[in-house]
Structures are given as structure tokens and as C-alpha cells.
Design an enzyme around this catalytic site. Structure first.
Site, PDB file in Angstrom:
ATOM      1  CD  GLU A 254       0.331  -2.362 -11.730  1.00  0.00           C
ATOM      2  OE1 GLU A 254       0.807  -1.788 -13.490  1.00  0.00           O
ATOM      3  OE2 GLU A 254       1.001  -3.632 -11.587  1.00  0.00           O
ATOM      4  CG  HIS A 323       6.392   3.670 -13.191  1.00  0.00           C
ATOM      5  ND1 HIS A 323       4.670   3.452 -12.681  1.00  0.00           N
ATOM      6  CD2 HIS A 323       6.782   2.156 -12.914  1.00  0.00           C
ATOM      7  CE1 HIS A 323       4.718   2.563 -11.767  1.00  0.00           C
ATOM      8  NE2 HIS A 323       5.586   1.939 -12.925  1.00  0.00           N
TER       9      HIS A 323
HETATM   10  C1  NOJ Z   1       3.702  -3.204 -13.156  1.00  0.00           C
HETATM   11  C2  NOJ Z   1       4.739  -1.998 -12.557  1.00  0.00           C
HETATM   12  O1  NOJ Z   1       4.231  -0.563 -12.852  1.00  0.00           O
HETATM   13  C3  NOJ Z   1       5.725  -2.244 -13.825  1.00  0.00           C
HETATM   14  O2  NOJ Z   1       6.494  -1.218 -13.194  1.00  0.00           O
HETATM   15  C4  NOJ Z   1       6.501  -3.407 -13.821  1.00  0.00           C
HETATM   16  O3  NOJ Z   1       7.276  -3.827 -14.609  1.00  0.00           O
HETATM   17  C5  NOJ Z   1       5.729  -4.841 -13.435  1.00  0.00           C
HETATM   18  N1  NOJ Z   1       4.304  -4.892 -13.060  1.00  0.00           N
HETATM   19  C6  NOJ Z   1       6.417  -5.826 -12.593  1.00  0.00           C
HETATM   20  O4  NOJ Z   1       6.433  -5.451 -11.525  1.00  0.00           O
END
Ligand code: NOJ
Length: 552
Positions: A254, A323
């Protein structure tokens, strides 16, 4: 275009958010045994890989993205034995299991942080500790969930950095011991037989020296400083060499604030990860801040996808929701009259671009956003935090004023329980669900979809098959047609002598377009209307109609 063939390019990934998927023991929270019970359903979709959101020990402030022990399973989800059984059962069904890797930060409950705050055993340098001047924060960075990115810790007498919630402290990757510990932990999971990692905010692991101030006008102050930092690529490359390079696994990172050019460094031929999740298409309706209405237009969305299809030097991941995002049919489709058609249209898009598609639980049912009425119904610390901060700052008087924005944006839209059937709690739990079940589960649910040949679910199964039998949809080159058309998205995917035409009418009115390719159509491969209209030199598309043709 990256044409070397591998299993993860041809795979379809199904994302499971365990908290909301299936509850086996009636405590209202989903768990691993619940996932095991539903594996035949998942395998029945024809998907190849499951990405499981974090199931590690955690105080659950951010639903598991705040890890207190990387090598233990969170109690509500089950035991390590349950997890091992899950892995075995996934493999038995010829699927693979990708685990979430959250190493930009840990929970403040993690032993490392506990020792760090007490300055024990050399752990102080595991995190970012600063005094700040006169009680001020050491720099102007903000947290992704609102408010300052710094928090004062009484025990340490210092402030620590948290790019997310104050219970999620950022690890200091410049400390070699941190990196070694993370790599050890990753190897421990790899040895257990997992098939890959989804890496949380991985391009934020390297913070620039001196932690310089960020642009005060940006919504997330500091983002241009803490993403793609000086050692981000170097540390990721080291991580790959020290861990998964020796395994046949898939990796997806990500990445905040990347475009195809920066992204190519991470996923190009020499890059440390196979593919990445960027946010550019998730930003087209976020131009005026989280609490403002979400306006968007199709030409912007087309432009983002088209750029990634043509300019990325590496492999694309394809996702429309997860999510952290609202339900896609409510966002880019129509969750009213044309719910079914638009859910299928968006599925068509996902499966006919080059890249690895990711389907988020319930997307295959056309699940919609939840009609939130009160702030108390929400759980997500981002949604609650943004609203409360705005009230506190006097920017809004109450929830009512931003209700529509919350309904459009909240991450909780994706997190309401999976809709298995039309019973009281949608078959998710026998207890009280931790988040409300969408009232529309009476009609939108898996049991109903399985028995209805015209359902979104069956259409998704057909799309998985279509992709399997048409390599041009996986490895083909993308050619955008009609780039400026405001409601039709049309493109050709071509691989050697094979070509397909995809035509999507992303609007609730009928539209006719003239396309040279429409005269070359040979076979209709897929359509979300039954029966579809004939193609000629022009193409008349009904509301949210999607068609895929093989071209001569
Ligand atoms: C990205 C995650 O997908 C998200 O759900 C999370 O709140 C943040 N990073 C922090 O870990």
C-alpha cells in the site's frame, strides 16, 4: 507492459476483513473459524488468493492495524491452531493465503514500545522521540486520522510520532535493530507457509532526517515528507533480500502519494514488490476534503486508470474498494434503481484491465453503503475522529451537518457485517454484531445471490472465467477510446492477434456512441443486460450497460 507470466498476475484476490466476515462463536465479532466455515463459498467464486486483514494480537483501536504481538493471534479471532487450520484448508482448496504486514508502526502496547518509553535495553531508538520546544510538537505533521502526529508520553517525558492514531507509534526504520526484528518476524511467517504479504503504508517507513515541516495547506500535513522518503526504496529492497526473495510468494504494497512514475521504482523489474495499491482513483471524489460532498466525474476516473495502465513500468493491482473505502456500487455506481447493473458494470471494469484484480468481501453481492443516522453508530476512529475534530474546532455544529459526507465516505461502510442471508443478523452472528447489519440484507445476501442466475455473484463468477480464458484481459495493452466522453468508458485490450472491446455506460441514461471498433465485433463475450442490443457502427448502451466483445 510487463509480459512475463507468473501465477500472481493471473490470480484473482479476495479480501477478507475477519472482524466482519463470519462469527462462529456468537460474540458478535467475526473470527478465523468463521472464515474456515465459509471457505467453500470463497473457493466457489473461482478466486485464487485470499488476503486476510490483520489477525494478530492487538488492542483493536484500529481493528488490528495496531499490533501488540506480531507472532500471536488476537483472542477474539481464535488461536494459532485455528490459523494453521485455516492455512491448511485454504491450500487444500488450491488457494493461497496472503497476510497483512503492518510494520510502519506498532501498537503502543507492543513490548518494543513499552521498553522504548522506559528507555530499557536499548529500545529507545525503536521509535521517534522528541522534546519539541516549549511543549510544542516537534514539527507540523498531522495524523491521517485528524489532529497532531505527536503525542506526549508521561513515562518517557517526551513526544512520540504517530502518523495514524496515538495508539499507533511509528517505528524508526533507520535503526538497524528494528529492521532485523521485522525481517525475523517476516521469515517466521514465511516458514509457516504463507503465500505473500500485503504491506501497510509501506512507502512511509523512511522519514527524512530532521523530520522537516510539511506543506501546512495539505489535508494530511507532512505527507510529501514522510512518503517515498530517502531510504524507502532501499529498506524495501533490503527487506525483500532478507526475507521473501527466496520464496515463491506475492507482495503488494500500500503506497501513499505515488503516481505511475514513483510507483515504477517499487514495482519495476528491479523493484522490491510485485505490485502496489495507489490512491489516485480513490481521490477523484476527495478534492475538497473528507467532510465535504463527494463530487466526481468519469473523465477524471478514466484518466487515472488510463495513466496507470499505460505509464506504469511494472504490474498493476486493480481495486475499486477495500476495508478503508466506501462500497463501490454506492460510490461510482447507483445503489438504487440500477444497483445490479452498475455493480456488474464495475465488476466488468475490474476484470478487463491489465493487472491483478482484488475483490473485497460483499462486493460480489453488490453490497451498498449503510444509511448512518447517528455518530454513535459508527466505530471507525477515522470517521469518528474527523467529525469530532470538526465539531471541536467549531467548523460544524453537529453530525447532521456532515451526515451525507459520512454516509459517502466512512470506512465503516465497508465494515458492516457480510450479508450471508436474510435472517436477523444476516447470518453473520447469533449474537449482537459489533457494527450494525445493513437493513437491505433482506434482499441483498449471499444465499439469495447463489440461487439467482442473474445475480451480481454469478456475474462475478463469469468474469473470473472470462479472464481465465482471455489472456488479453490479463496481459493485453490498453487503448482508451473516446477519452473525453462524459459517460461512456470504452477501451480495447490487445495481445498479439487477439483484441477485445469493452464498452461501459457509467450513467443512468441511454447513450449512443460511434466507434470504429463497434463494426469489428465478432462475438459478445459478456454483457450485464439480457438480451443485449446488437452492435453496429454505433453502439447504443442502456443505463449502466456493460459489454465485452471479441474483435475480428
Ligand atoms: C492502512 C490500512 O488499510 C488502514 O485500515 C489503517 O487504518 C492504516 N493503514 C493504518 O495502519
Amino acid at each position: 507492459m510487463d509480459e512475463q507470466r507468473t501465477w500472481w498476475k493471473e490470480a484473482v484476490v479476495y479480501q477478507i476483513y475477519p472482524r466482519s466476515f463470519a462469527d462462529s462463536d456468537g460474540d458478535g465479532v467475526g473470527d478465523l473459524r468463521g472464515v474456515i466455515e465459509k471457505l467453500d463459498y470463497v473457493a466457489g467464486l473461482g478466486v485464487d488468493v485470499i488476503w486476510l486483514n490483520p489477525v494478530y494480537e492487538s488492542p483493536q483501536h484500529d481493528n488490528g492495524y495496531d499490533i501488540s504481538d506480531y507472532r500471536a493471534i488476537h483472542e477474539e479471532y481464535g488461536t494459532m491452531g485455528d490459523w494453521e487450520e485455516l492455512l491448511a484448508q485454504v491450500h487444500e482448496r488450491d488457494m493461497r493465503l496472503v497476510m497483512d504486514l503492518v510494520v510502519n508502526h506498532t501498537s503502543v502496547d507492543h513490548e518494543w514500545f513499552q521498553k522504548s518509553r522506559r528507555d530499557e535495553d536499548g529500545y529507545r531508538e525503536y521509535y521517534f522521540w522528541h522534546e519539541g520546544e516549549d511543549g510544542e510538537a516537534p514539527n507540523n505533521w498531522t495524523s491521517g486520522f485528524g489532529g497532531d502526529a505527536w503525542n506526549y508520553d508521561e513515562t518517557a517525558g517526551l513526544q512520540y510520532l504517530h502518523l495514524f492514531d496515538e495508539t499507533q507509534a511509528d517505528l524508526n526504520w533507520d535503526n538497524e535493530a528494528v529492521r532485523e526484528n521485522v525481517y525475523d518476524m517476516m521469515n517466521w511467517w514465511l516458514e509457516k507457509g504463507i503465500d505473500g504479504f500485503r504491506m501497510d503504508v509501506i512507502n512511509a517507513i523512511s522519514k527524512p532526517e530532521g523530520l522537516p515541516d510539511g506543506d501546512p495547506d495539505s489535508e494530511w500535513v507532512g505527507i510529501e515528507q514522510f512518503t517515498n522518503g530517502p531510504e524507502a526504496l532501499g529498506y524495501m529492497t533490503e527487506m525483500a533480500t532478507e526475507t521473501y526473495d527466496d520464496y515463491d510468494v506475492m507482495t503488494v504494497g500500500e503506497c501513499l502519494d505515488v503516481d505511475p512514475e514513483t510507483g515504477s521504482d517499487y514495482v519495476g523489474a528491479d523493484g522490491p514488490i510485485d505490485m502496489l495499491f495507489h490512491f489516485e482513483h480513490m481521490s477523484v471524489d476527495q478534492k475538497s476534503g473528507w467532510l465535504s460532498p463527494s463530487e466526481w466525474n468519469l473523465t477524471d476516473l478514466k484518466a487515472v486508470f488510463s495513466e496507470w495502465q499505460t505509464d506504469l513500468d511494472g504490474w498493476n493491482s486493480l481495486y475499486l474498494t477495500n476495508h478503508d473505502q466506501p462500497r463501490i456500487v454506492s460510490r461510482f455506481g447507483d445503489d438504487g434503481e440500477y444497483r445490479r447493473e452498475s455493480a456488474k458494470l464495475l465488476g466488468t471494469l475490474l476484470f478487463t484491465l491489465s493487472g491483478t484484480p482484488y475483490v473485497y468481501q460483499g462486493q460480489e453481492l453488490g453490497m451498498t453503503n449503510y444509511p448512518w443516522e447517528r455518530l454513535e453508530q459508527l466505530d471507525d476512529l477515522q470517521s469518528v475522529g474527523k467529525v469530532e475534530a470538526a465539531i471541536e474546532a467549531g467548523e460544524i455544529a453537529d453530525f447532521e451537518e456532515v451526515k451525507q459526507a459520512v454516509r459517502d465516505r466512512s470506512r465503516d461502510n465497508a465494515r458492516t457485517p457480510m450479508q450471508w442471508d436474510d435472517s436477523e443478523h444476516a447470518g453473520f452472528t447469533d449474537g449482537e454484531p459489533w457494527l450494525p447489519v445493513n437493513p437491505n440484507h433482506e434482499t441483498i445476501n449471499a444465499a439469495a445471490a447463489v440461487t439467482d442466475r442473474d445475480s451480481v455473484l454469478h456475474y462475478y463468477r463469469d468474469l473470473v472465467e472470462l479472464r481465465e480464458t482471455h489472456e488479453e484481459l490479463i496481459y493485453g495493452a490498453y487503448n482508451l477510446l473516446l477519452p473525453n466522453h462524459e459517460s461512456v468508458w470504452a477501451y480495447r485490450m490487445e495481445l498479439e492477434d487477439d483484441a477485445v472491446l469493452v464498452a461501459l455506460n457509467v450513467d443512468d441514461t441511454e447513450t449512443t456512441v460511434t466507434l470504429d471498433d463497434a463494426a469489428r465485433t465478432e462475438e459478445l463475450l459478456c454483457s450485464n443486460y439480457n438480451p443485449p442490443t446488437e452492435a453496429g457502427a454505433s453502439l447504443t448502451l442502456r443505463p449502466y450497460e456493460a459489454r465485452v466483445y471479441r474483435l475480428e
